[in-house]
Design a protein around this motif. Structure first.
Motif, PDB file in Angstrom:
ATOM      1  N   ARG A 174       0.826  -1.209   0.000  1.00 38.27           N
ATOM      2  CA  ARG A 174       0.000   0.000   0.000  1.00 38.27           C
ATOM      3  C   ARG A 174       0.860   1.258   0.000  1.00 38.27           C
ATOM      4  N   ALA A 175       1.943   1.227   0.776  1.00 35.41           N
ATOM      5  CA  ALA A 175       2.822   2.395   0.843  1.00 35.41           C
ATOM      6  C   ALA A 175       3.500   2.636  -0.499  1.00 35.41           C
ATOM      7  N   TYR A 176       3.979   1.561  -1.147  1.00 36.21           N
ATOM      8  CA  TYR A 176       4.613   1.727  -2.459  1.00 36.21           C
ATOM      9  C   TYR A 176       3.602   2.219  -3.495  1.00 36.21           C
ATOM     10  N   ALA A 177       2.372   1.726  -3.424  1.00 34.42           N
ATOM     11  CA  ALA A 177       1.349   2.167  -4.372  1.00 34.42           C
ATOM     12  C   ALA A 177       1.092   3.666  -4.222  1.00 34.42           C
ATOM     13  N   ALA A 178       1.020   4.134  -2.976  1.00 35.29           N
ATOM     14  CA  ALA A 178       0.814   5.567  -2.743  1.00 35.29           C
ATOM     15  C   ALA A 178       2.006   6.376  -3.225  1.00 35.29           C
ATOM     16  N   LEU A 179       3.204   5.858  -3.010  1.00 33.34           N
ATOM     17  CA  LEU A 179       4.405   6.554  -3.461  1.00 33.34           C
ATOM     18  C   LEU A 179       4.429   6.663  -4.981  1.00 33.34           C
ATOM     19  N   LEU A 180       4.064   5.584  -5.663  1.00 32.88           N
ATOM     20  CA  LEU A 180       4.087   5.587  -7.125  1.00 32.88           C
ATOM     21  C   LEU A 180       2.981   6.478  -7.704  1.00 32.88           C
ATOM     22  N   ALA A 181       1.910   6.640  -6.970  1.00 31.94           N
ATOM     23  CA  ALA A 181       0.879   7.577  -7.425  1.00 31.94           C
ATOM     24  C   ALA A 181       1.404   9.004  -7.417  1.00 31.94           C
ATOM     25  N   LEU A 182       2.301   9.298  -6.461  1.00 29.68           N
ATOM     26  CA  LEU A 182       2.896  10.633  -6.381  1.00 29.68           C
ATOM     27  C   LEU A 182       4.094  10.779  -7.315  1.00 29.68           C
ATOM     28  N   GLU A 183       4.892   9.710  -7.449  1.00 27.52           N
ATOM     29  CA  GLU A 183       6.118   9.748  -8.262  1.00 27.52           C
ATOM     30  C   GLU A 183       6.124   8.536  -9.190  1.00 27.52           C
TER      31      GLU A 183
END
Length: 809
Positions: free
Chosen positions: A155-164
């Motif tokens: 979930r954290a990586y998914a949120a990070l990739l949504a931003l970057e």
């Protein structure tokens, strides 16, 4: 502003003086930059406590985020005051409850203190305030992995990739968490370190520092060649030395690797445990790897250390689907020779990849190969009760003596060689500038040898050597023309450039894969893997007029006839477009690797002396002569005085003459005029002198009793020493008696001769030693040891001097 201006122009001292004047101004006293400068000057002067106090006073004035707060936090961490650093960040947060940076800093400090759950709470608070902060999502993904929460990390990586969206490393890390791409591959092989420590705890402490209770290593190789590796080790500190060795734990990996630490902790005698302190930052090693050093909690004898981690590559490396590794069942750290109770190796390969296995010293190994329903192959090896090897001087390397498994995705050397040639053949180009340089280098040279020497000297001495990793990690191929234009390259680059330049004069050469190594082990090269090699040289192909020979383009001081010393004795792979050829490079004969010196000593009545030295060494001794004495006159005088000090005592160098030591085509020689402060030793019966000055280097090698030696003696290479010392005594002095001649010989292994002859002016000592074989079989150890002892006794002889009453000699 003026200080910054002059500093940008390279006037650092002037800039510092201006800043010191600015800091001293009353109106600057409260400025943060001035407070930081004063604290840094105190720290540079060695007053760490004063620097910390100055930063604390500066922070107390405002209690705000900024440079003062950042510096104070860093100094508190350096002082191992993590709790105080946390209190500092809490003060910042209390004064500014929307300060996301303070929450991120608190999370980092909790992670540093080994409290990942608290770090997760701080990061969650930060994201509640600012969900668009990528740094917080990146840190949370790391913490979730540390807490073994794969779903939370995803979930954290998914949120990070949504931003970057362009964060390739995060995208790869998320892919690794998903099913079917290395995720959880280690799960079937994990074990409970607390339970295993408890089961072993009743065992008495042994005498060696560290015991390996259990070790598991698992490789997983994906279809595209991406590698994943997992390791789990349980060690016991058995005495104070073991406690010292286990002060820290390094985790080292390739720069493309993504580390995940499951467990790193100390387990106490009562079953409790304490987590290790994670590193604040990684550092890059000289070989380009990334090292993270974890600080282990203080241990006591009988405590255990459990380390469990995995490294996932972010994708296939430059070598694509190739995989190769050598595995020793002893632990890599902290003591590679420590006893092992149990050690396991597992290799998991995708159905598309075959892994070929070669065992050595495998009598103690159990192994099995299985294939699951999805075609995943599992190669599994077990070793138990591996005892520590008794240390012996000059014993063979560890890989000769313990169980070893070599792994490669190449079935044989022919297949490997075809792949490696295809890998480098695109680098084999030329240019008009390169051809023009070759024409310039060979102009006026007569015969092939002189032309080859000229080209070799250019590549060895004028193309700067830069060491890049040899294997699959970090290999950067460059074309021959690029290497020529940049005048920069590693061993592979230099060998490729040398090949292309030799081709311009009609001399055919091929690249050669080799392991450059001193005290070379017996290596059968059964597994076709690049890990067997760490160096690249060239093979000049034979013609009807001459034999073929090897050249090393990194050896800037080696003549054509003497290959670099750590190349000699190697089994090598000659690679070309039509296949590969295995060859063996012989060692140079002892006569071709000889220290040759002649001293003419004129002694005076006080023990001082004038010494004329002539060095005509050959082989490796001549190479070192070139390396040491090809520089400035004053520097080489100091080096020569230092080298001769052991035999001659303190000397002053009046003059040095030599050949052109940079010219590898000319024979090297050196002459020196010296003044020695004292060449004799005063004893009760009068002064005495040592007949010779250059010590023999291996006389103390055979230290173990003959009946207890278990392994061969392995030296570096055959060598010889031939020295002559002509002693001219002062008027009225003579030798009391001259030592008897000494001759010691072991056929095929060594020989020694020493003769002391009377002369009209004094006496002359000539001695010659030859080590003919660099590996002494244990079956001949006793006679070899006896010969060395007899030689050592002969070397201890001294010549006593006395003044004659009649003034004769």
């Amino acid at each position: 502003l003026r200080a910054r201006h002059v500093e940008q122009r390279g006037r650092a001292l002037e800039a510092r003086a201006l800043r010191e004047r600015a800091v001293a101004l009353p109106e600057c006293a409260a400025q943060p930059w001035a407070q930081l400068a004063r604290a840094e000057w105190l720290r540079a002067a060695g007053d760490a406590a004063g620097s910390l106090a100055a930063l604390q006073r500066a922070f107390d004035q405002r209690r705000l985020a900024g440079g003062v707060r950042d510096a104070l936090r860093a100094r508190l961490i350096d002082a191992d005051r993590v709790a105080d650093a946390l209190a500092l960040e809490q003060q910042v947060y209390d004064g500014a409850p929307y300060e996301v940076d303070a929450l991120l800093a608190q999370a980092e400090l909790h992670e540093l203190a080994g409290a990942p759950q608290a770090a997760r709470e701080r990061l969650s608070a930060a994201l509640a305030l600012c969900p668009e902060e990528p740094q917080a999502w990146r840190a949370l993904a790391r913490i979730e992995q540390r807490l073994s929460d794969a779903a939370g990390a995803d979930r954290a990586y998914a949120a990070l990739l949504a931003l970057e969206p362009g964060d390739a490393k995060a995208r790869r890390a998320r892919a690794l968490l998903s099913a079917g791409d290395g995720a959880g591959f280690e799960t079937p092989y994990r074990w409970d370190g607390l339970a295993r420590a408890a089961a072993h705890r009743a065992s008495p402490l042994g005498a060696e520092p560290v015991l390996v209770v259990d070790r598991t290593k698992v490789w997983k190789i994906d279809a595209d060649g991406t590698e994943h590796v997992y390791e789990h080790v349980l060690l016991r500190a058995q005495n104070e030395r073991g406690v010292q060795l286990l002060d820290e734990w390094p985790i080292v990996h390739d720069a493309r690797g993504l580390p995940l630490v499951h467990v790193l902790r100390a387990i106490r005698a009562d079953g409790s445990f304490e987590r290790a302190t994670p590193p604040r930052r990684a550092r890059t090693t000289d070989s380009g790897l990334v090292a993270r050093i974890w600080d282990l909690p203080p241990l006591a004898s009988g405590d255990y250390v459990e380390a469990e981690w995995r490294i996932d590559e972010s994708g296939p490396d430059l070598f694509g689907r190739y995989f190769g590794a050598r595995h020793l069942f002893q632990a890599d750290y902290p003591d590679p020779q420590a006893s092992v109770l149990r050690s396991e190796l597992v290799v998991l390969s995708a159905p598309e990849l075959n892994v070929y296995v070669e065992e050595r010293n495998g009598e103690q190994l159990q192994h099995e190969v299985t294939v699951d329903a999805n075609g995943l192959r599992s190669y599994r090896f077990f070793a138990r009760d591996l005892a520590r090897l008794s240390p012996e001087g000059f014993m063979p390397p560890l890989a000769e003596l313990v169980p070893v498994v070599d792994l490669s995705t190449y079935a044989n050397w022919a297949e490997f060689g075809r792949w490696w040639w295809h890998f480098i053949e695109k680098e084999l180009d030329t240019s008009a500038a390169l051809r023009a340089k070759v024409a310039e280098l060979v102009a006026g040279k007569s015969g092939e040898r002189e032309r080859v020497e000229s080209i070799l000297r250019f590549v060895a001495q004028e193309v700067r050597y830069n060491s890049w990793p040899f294997g699959t990690h970090g290999y950067e191929p460059f074309t021959a023309t690029t290497i020529f234009e940049r005048r920069l390259g590693d061993c592979k680059d230099k060998s490729i450039l040398l090949r292309q330049m030799l081709a311009e004069i009609g001399v055919a050469a091929r690249p050669v894969l080799i392991r450059a190594e001193h005290r070379r082990p017996d290596e059968p090269l059964r597994a076709a893997m690049v890990e067997h090699f760490n160096h690249c040289i060239a093979w000049v192909e034979p013609t009807p007029e001459r034999d073929g020979y090897f050249l090393d383009a990194t050896a800037e001081h080696n003549p054509l006839e003497y290959l670099r010393e750590d190349d000699q004795g190697a089994e090598v792979l000659v690679v070309g477009p039509d296949g590969v050829e295995r060859r063996a490079i012989p060692y140079a004969h002892a006569d071709d690797n000889e220290l040759r010196r002649r001293y003419a000593v004129e002694l005076d009545a006080s023990g001082r002396g004038r010494v004329a030295l002539r060095d005509d060494s050959v082989g490796g001794f001549a190479v070192r002569l070139r390396e040491r004495y090809s520089g400035r006159a004053d520097a080489r005088a100091a080096r020569l005085a230092g080298e001769l000090e052991r035999g001659l005592g303190k000397v002053d160098v009046d003059a040095i003459r030599s050949s052109d030591l940079d010219d590898i085509g000319a024979r090297a020689w050196l002459e020196a005029d010296l003044r020695a402060a004292s060449l004799w030793t005063q004893e009760a019966a009068g002064p005495s002198v040592a007949p010779a000055f250059d010590p023999l280097p291996i006389l103390d090698a055979a230290a173990e009793p003959a009946g207890e030696r278990e392994h061969d003696l392995v030296f570096d290479r055959p060598f010889a020493l031939h020295t002559t010392v002509e002693w001219k005594l002062p008027d009225g002095w003579r030798a009391r008696a001259l030592p008897e001649p000494s001759a010691i010989e072991l056929p095929g292994l060594l020989d020694y001769r020493r003769e002391v002859r009377a002369t009209s002016a004094g006496f002359e000592v000539e001695r010659r030693f030859r080590l003919l074989e660099r590996r002494i079989p244990v079956a001949r150890y006793a006679e070899f040891q006896d010969a060395l002892r007899r030689i050592a006794s002969a070397e201890q002889a001294r010549v006593e001097l006395r003044a004659s009453a009649g003034g004769d000699r």
